[in-house]
Design a protein around this motif. Structure first.
Motif, PDB file in Angstrom:
ATOM      1  N   PRO A   1      87.580  16.288  -1.963  1.00 18.77           N
ATOM      2  CA  PRO A   1      88.600  16.815  -2.890  1.00 18.77           C
ATOM      3  C   PRO A   1      90.002  16.479  -2.368  1.00 18.77           C
ATOM      4  N   PRO A   2      90.992  16.316  -3.220  1.00 20.82           N
ATOM      5  CA  PRO A   2      90.893  16.437  -4.679  1.00 20.82           C
ATOM      6  C   PRO A   2      90.486  15.137  -5.383  1.00 20.82           C
ATOM      7  N   ALA A   3      90.290  14.059  -4.628  1.00 15.41           N
ATOM      8  CA  ALA A   3      89.916  12.792  -5.264  1.00 15.41           C
ATOM      9  C   ALA A   3      88.556  12.918  -5.939  1.00 15.41           C
ATOM     10  N   VAL A   4      87.621  13.620  -5.307  1.00 22.66           N
ATOM     11  CA  VAL A   4      86.280  13.813  -5.863  1.00 22.66           C
ATOM     12  C   VAL A   4      85.825  15.231  -5.537  1.00 22.66           C
ATOM     13  N   ASN A   5      85.398  15.954  -6.573  1.00 23.70           N
ATOM     14  CA  ASN A   5      84.812  17.284  -6.406  1.00 23.70           C
ATOM     15  C   ASN A   5      83.371  17.231  -6.898  1.00 23.70           C
ATOM     16  N   GLY A   6      82.416  17.428  -5.982  1.00 26.05           N
ATOM     17  CA  GLY A   6      81.008  17.343  -6.348  1.00 26.05           C
ATOM     18  C   GLY A   6      80.309  18.687  -6.292  1.00 26.05           C
ATOM     19  N   PHE A   7      79.328  18.878  -7.192  1.00 30.62           N
ATOM     20  CA  PHE A   7      78.575  20.137  -7.255  1.00 30.62           C
ATOM     21  C   PHE A   7      77.118  19.829  -7.581  1.00 30.62           C
ATOM     22  N   PHE A   8      76.230  20.721  -7.121  1.00 27.90           N
ATOM     23  CA  PHE A   8      74.801  20.560  -7.398  1.00 27.90           C
ATOM     24  C   PHE A   8      74.186  21.933  -7.653  1.00 27.90           C
ATOM     25  N   ASP A   9      73.321  21.981  -8.674  1.00 28.51           N
ATOM     26  CA  ASP A   9      72.595  23.205  -8.998  1.00 28.51           C
ATOM     27  C   ASP A   9      71.107  22.936  -8.759  1.00 28.51           C
ATOM     28  N   PRO A  10      70.531  23.496  -7.674  1.00 29.98           N
ATOM     29  CA  PRO A  10      69.119  23.198  -7.365  1.00 29.98           C
ATOM     30  C   PRO A  10      68.142  23.770  -8.384  1.00 29.98           C
ATOM     31  N   LYS A  11      68.541  24.777  -9.130  1.00 24.80           N
ATOM     32  CA  LYS A  11      67.633  25.382 -10.114  1.00 24.80           C
ATOM     33  C   LYS A  11      67.349  24.421 -11.272  1.00 24.80           C
ATOM     34  N   SER A  12      68.334  23.615 -11.627  1.00 21.28           N
ATOM     35  CA  SER A  12      68.176  22.715 -12.776  1.00 21.28           C
ATOM     36  C   SER A  12      68.212  21.242 -12.389  1.00 21.28           C
ATOM     37  N   GLY A  13      68.429  20.966 -11.096  1.00 20.28           N
ATOM     38  CA  GLY A  13      68.559  19.579 -10.669  1.00 20.28           C
ATOM     39  C   GLY A  13      69.768  18.917 -11.313  1.00 20.28           C
ATOM     40  N   GLU A  14      70.845  19.651 -11.427  1.00 17.91           N
ATOM     41  CA  GLU A  14      72.031  19.197 -12.171  1.00 17.91           C
ATOM     42  C   GLU A  14      73.158  18.823 -11.212  1.00 17.91           C
ATOM     43  N   VAL A  15      73.679  17.624 -11.397  1.00 19.72           N
ATOM     44  CA  VAL A  15      74.790  17.102 -10.599  1.00 19.72           C
ATOM     45  C   VAL A  15      76.040  17.045 -11.470  1.00 19.72           C
ATOM     46  N   GLN A  16      77.170  17.465 -10.899  1.00 23.02           N
ATOM     47  CA  GLN A  16      78.455  17.299 -11.584  1.00 23.02           C
ATOM     48  C   GLN A  16      79.473  16.800 -10.567  1.00 23.02           C
ATOM     49  N   VAL A  17      80.179  15.758 -10.962  1.00 23.89           N
ATOM     50  CA  VAL A  17      81.192  15.171 -10.088  1.00 23.89           C
ATOM     51  C   VAL A  17      82.457  14.958 -10.900  1.00 23.89           C
ATOM     52  N   PHE A  18      83.584  15.378 -10.341  1.00 23.57           N
ATOM     53  CA  PHE A  18      84.867  15.294 -11.045  1.00 23.57           C
ATOM     54  C   PHE A  18      85.856  14.464 -10.235  1.00 23.57           C
ATOM     55  N   THR A  19      86.490  13.541 -10.918  1.00 19.48           N
ATOM     56  CA  THR A  19      87.649  12.846 -10.359  1.00 19.48           C
ATOM     57  C   THR A  19      88.873  13.361 -11.130  1.00 19.48           C
ATOM     58  N   PRO A  20      90.075  12.958 -10.792  1.00 20.50           N
ATOM     59  CA  PRO A  20      91.231  13.407 -11.571  1.00 20.50           C
ATOM     60  C   PRO A  20      91.194  12.956 -13.029  1.00 20.50           C
TER      61      PRO A  20
END
Length: 210
Positions: free
Chosen positions: A161-180
């Motif tokens: 961060p702040p160039a890349v913010n990554g998140f993972f939800d193990p319950k749903s196998g869901e990835v989210q990645v944010f750039t500006p």
């Protein structure tokens, strides 16, 4: 024979009677000629109420704020993740020709916001995987980032961060990645932990439009 003279006292008495009679006649005549009194105007029994503005403005619903659409994504799925990227992830995974994003999914949200959504299929297990990319308005990007931070676990290995913010939800196998600028998402039952999607996330981030 000479006329008898009328006594002066009797003559005066007759004169008084004559004058009195004339006066009485004059008074009666004047009384008969007087105009009848004009009746005074009486107020109407029912007063007319002044007109009032009975109409009331009905409450109007608050306008729903319009959502600014995202900028159209100019790359296709084979640019976001090349066939070689998919092969390097797993040789048994290939493009899913019948892919349709589930209603309300991150992939469906990306498509609705002028983004792209790409589906993949494991040829042996029939497990599905999808990647999606959108370029929301700055306000919507911030809202999505805040929602991901509140519901998922941060993943520092996806980027700094702040160039890349990554998140993972193990319950749903869901990835989210944010750039500006961009919102990258991925979902699969093949993702048990953040590292399972690491090579694909790295490849997709390296192919983002300038």
């Amino acid at each position: 024979m000479p006329l008898a003279l009328v006594p002066a006292s009797r003559a005066r008495s007759r004169s008084f009677l004559l004058v009195g009679s004339l006066a009485a006649i004059a008074v009666l005549g004047l009384a008969g000629c007087s105009a009848e009194p004009t009746p005074e105007a009486t107020p109407d029994a029912t007063a007319t109420a002044a007109p009032t503005d009975a109409a009331t403005d009905e409450p109007t619903a608050e306008p729903t704020p319009s959502i600014e659409p995202g900028t159209p994504i100019t790359i296709d799925c084979e640019t976001l993740l090349t066939p070689q990227d998919i092969y390097d992830f797993n040789p048994n995974v290939s493009t899913d020709p019948g892919f349709e994003p589930a209603e309300g999914s991150l992939a469906a949200l990306a498509l609705a916001d002028n983004g792209i959504a790409c589906g993949y299929l494991h040829q042996t297990s029939n497990e599905l995987m999808n990647f999606a990319l959108s370029q929301p308005s700055p306000e919507q990007l911030t809202l999505a980032l805040n929602a991901a931070a509140a519901s998922s676990t941060p993943v520092p290995t996806y980027g700094t961060p702040p160039a890349v913010n990554g998140f993972f939800d193990p319950k749903s196998g869901e990835v989210q990645v944010f750039t500006p600028t961009y919102w990258l998402s991925a979902t699969s039952t093949m993702f048990f932990e953040p590292g399972d999607a690491q090579t694909l996330v790295n490849a997709a981030l390296s192919h983002l439009p300038e």
